[in-house]
Write a protein that holds these residues in place. Structure first.
Motif, short mmCIF file in Angstrom:
data_model
loop_
_atom_site.label_atom_id
_atom_site.label_comp_id
_atom_site.label_asym_id
_atom_site.label_seq_id
_atom_site.Cartn_x
_atom_site.Cartn_y
_atom_site.Cartn_z
N HIS A 40 -8.58 -34.83 -24.49
CA HIS A 40 -7.83 -36.08 -24.59
C HIS A 40 -8.68 -37.27 -24.13
O HIS A 40 -8.71 -38.32 -24.79
N LEU A 41 -9.37 -37.12 -23.01
CA LEU A 41 -10.25 -38.18 -22.54
C LEU A 41 -11.35 -38.49 -23.55
O LEU A 41 -11.69 -39.64 -23.79
N ALA A 42 -11.89 -37.44 -24.17
CA ALA A 42 -12.93 -37.63 -25.17
C ALA A 42 -12.39 -38.39 -26.37
O ALA A 42 -13.06 -39.29 -26.90
N SER A 43 -11.16 -38.09 -26.77
CA SER A 43 -10.59 -38.82 -27.91
C SER A 43 -10.32 -40.27 -27.55
O SER A 43 -10.51 -41.17 -28.37
N LEU A 44 -9.88 -40.52 -26.31
CA LEU A 44 -9.67 -41.91 -25.88
C LEU A 44 -10.97 -42.70 -25.88
O LEU A 44 -10.99 -43.89 -26.21
N ALA A 45 -12.06 -42.03 -25.51
CA ALA A 45 -13.37 -42.67 -25.48
C ALA A 45 -14.06 -42.61 -26.84
O ALA A 45 -15.19 -43.08 -26.98
N ARG A 46 -13.37 -42.01 -27.81
CA ARG A 46 -13.93 -41.86 -29.16
C ARG A 46 -15.26 -41.12 -29.15
O ARG A 46 -16.23 -41.53 -29.78
N ILE A 47 -15.27 -40.03 -28.39
CA ILE A 47 -16.44 -39.16 -28.31
C ILE A 47 -16.08 -37.84 -28.96
O ILE A 47 -15.08 -37.21 -28.59
N ASP A 48 -16.85 -37.43 -29.93
CA ASP A 48 -16.60 -36.18 -30.62
C ASP A 48 -17.32 -35.05 -29.88
O ASP A 48 -18.55 -35.02 -29.84
N LEU A 49 -16.55 -34.16 -29.27
CA LEU A 49 -17.13 -33.07 -28.50
C LEU A 49 -16.84 -31.74 -29.19
O LEU A 49 -15.76 -31.52 -29.71
N SER A 50 -17.83 -30.87 -29.13
CA SER A 50 -17.64 -29.52 -29.65
C SER A 50 -16.83 -28.72 -28.63
O SER A 50 -16.74 -29.09 -27.45
N PRO A 51 -16.25 -27.58 -29.04
CA PRO A 51 -15.52 -26.74 -28.07
C PRO A 51 -16.40 -26.30 -26.90
O PRO A 51 -15.93 -26.20 -25.76
N GLU A 52 -17.69 -26.06 -27.16
CA GLU A 52 -18.60 -25.66 -26.08
C GLU A 52 -18.80 -26.81 -25.09
O GLU A 52 -18.85 -26.59 -23.88
N GLU A 53 -18.92 -28.02 -25.61
CA GLU A 53 -19.09 -29.19 -24.74
C GLU A 53 -17.84 -29.43 -23.91
O GLU A 53 -17.92 -29.78 -22.72
N ILE A 54 -16.68 -29.24 -24.53
CA ILE A 54 -15.41 -29.41 -23.80
C ILE A 54 -15.33 -28.39 -22.66
O ILE A 54 -14.97 -28.74 -21.53
N ALA A 55 -15.70 -27.16 -22.95
CA ALA A 55 -15.66 -26.12 -21.91
C ALA A 55 -16.62 -26.45 -20.78
O ALA A 55 -16.28 -26.33 -19.59
N SER A 56 -17.81 -26.89 -21.12
CA SER A 56 -18.81 -27.24 -20.11
C SER A 56 -18.35 -28.43 -19.27
O SER A 56 -18.46 -28.42 -18.03
N LEU A 57 -17.83 -29.45 -19.93
CA LEU A 57 -17.37 -30.64 -19.21
C LEU A 57 -16.15 -30.36 -18.36
O LEU A 57 -15.95 -30.99 -17.32
N THR A 58 -15.30 -29.43 -18.79
CA THR A 58 -14.15 -29.06 -17.98
C THR A 58 -14.61 -28.51 -16.63
O THR A 58 -14.09 -28.88 -15.57
N ILE A 59 -15.61 -27.66 -16.67
CA ILE A 59 -16.17 -27.10 -15.43
C ILE A 59 -16.82 -28.20 -14.60
O ILE A 59 -16.58 -28.32 -13.39
N ASP A 60 -17.65 -29.04 -15.25
CA ASP A 60 -18.36 -30.10 -14.53
C ASP A 60 -17.39 -31.09 -13.89
O ASP A 60 -17.55 -31.46 -12.72
N LEU A 61 -16.39 -31.53 -14.65
CA LEU A 61 -15.43 -32.49 -14.10
C LEU A 61 -14.60 -31.86 -12.98
O LEU A 61 -14.26 -32.54 -12.00
N GLY A 62 -14.31 -30.59 -13.11
CA GLY A 62 -13.60 -29.89 -12.03
C GLY A 62 -14.41 -29.88 -10.75
O GLY A 62 -13.87 -30.10 -9.66
N GLN A 63 -15.70 -29.64 -10.87
CA GLN A 63 -16.56 -29.65 -9.70
C GLN A 63 -16.65 -31.05 -9.08
O GLN A 63 -16.67 -31.20 -7.85
N ILE A 64 -16.67 -32.06 -9.92
CA ILE A 64 -16.72 -33.44 -9.42
C ILE A 64 -15.44 -33.76 -8.64
O ILE A 64 -15.49 -34.32 -7.54
N VAL A 65 -14.29 -33.38 -9.20
CA VAL A 65 -13.02 -33.65 -8.52
C VAL A 65 -12.98 -32.91 -7.19
O VAL A 65 -12.53 -33.46 -6.17
N GLU A 66 -13.43 -31.67 -7.15
CA GLU A 66 -13.46 -30.91 -5.90
C GLU A 66 -14.39 -31.57 -4.88
O GLU A 66 -14.06 -31.63 -3.69
N SER A 67 -15.52 -32.08 -5.32
CA SER A 67 -16.45 -32.75 -4.41
C SER A 67 -15.83 -34.01 -3.84
O SER A 67 -15.98 -34.31 -2.64
N VAL A 68 -15.13 -34.75 -4.66
CA VAL A 68 -14.47 -35.97 -4.19
C VAL A 68 -13.39 -35.61 -3.16
O VAL A 68 -13.23 -36.30 -2.15
#
Length: 98
Positions: A11-39
């Motif tokens: 959803h965030l990618a669509s709002l930003a008009r960024i076309d992500l592959s399913p692999e990129e979405i999976a990778s970013l889900t993990i990365d963003l989760g780690q960022i939120v945990e660090s914060v």
């Protein structure tokens, strides 16, 4: 974990008009989760009695006095100009005007 879902990332990618592959979405889900945990960890440590800092060392701006010193005359400054108009450089126009 942080609770960031692949659907939220898509959803965030669509709002930003960024076309992500399913692999990129999976990778970013993990990365963003780690960022939120660090914060969250930083927020646990950042209590009201700990002053906020933007830099580990105190910084101060260093300004020198603005002193007028002799500089080039108009003739000296324009002596190497290929074309001039009085006290100014003359340059070819870069925009076409109607």
């Amino acid at each position: 974990m942080s609770g960031i879902t692949a659907e939220q990332v898509a959803h965030l990618a669509s709002l930003a008009r960024i076309d992500l592959s399913p692999e990129e979405i999976a990778s970013l889900t993990i990365d963003l989760g780690q960022i939120v945990e660090s914060v969250k960890k930083v927020q646990e440590v950042a209590t009201p009695d700990v002053p906020a800092t933007s830099h580990p060392m105190p910084l101060t701006n260093v300004f020198r006095d603005d002193v007028v010193v002799p500089s080039l005359t108009v003739e000296q400054a324009l002596s190497g100009a290929p074309d001039r108009d009085g006290d100014k450089f003359r340059v070819p126009p870069i925009l076409e005007e109607d």
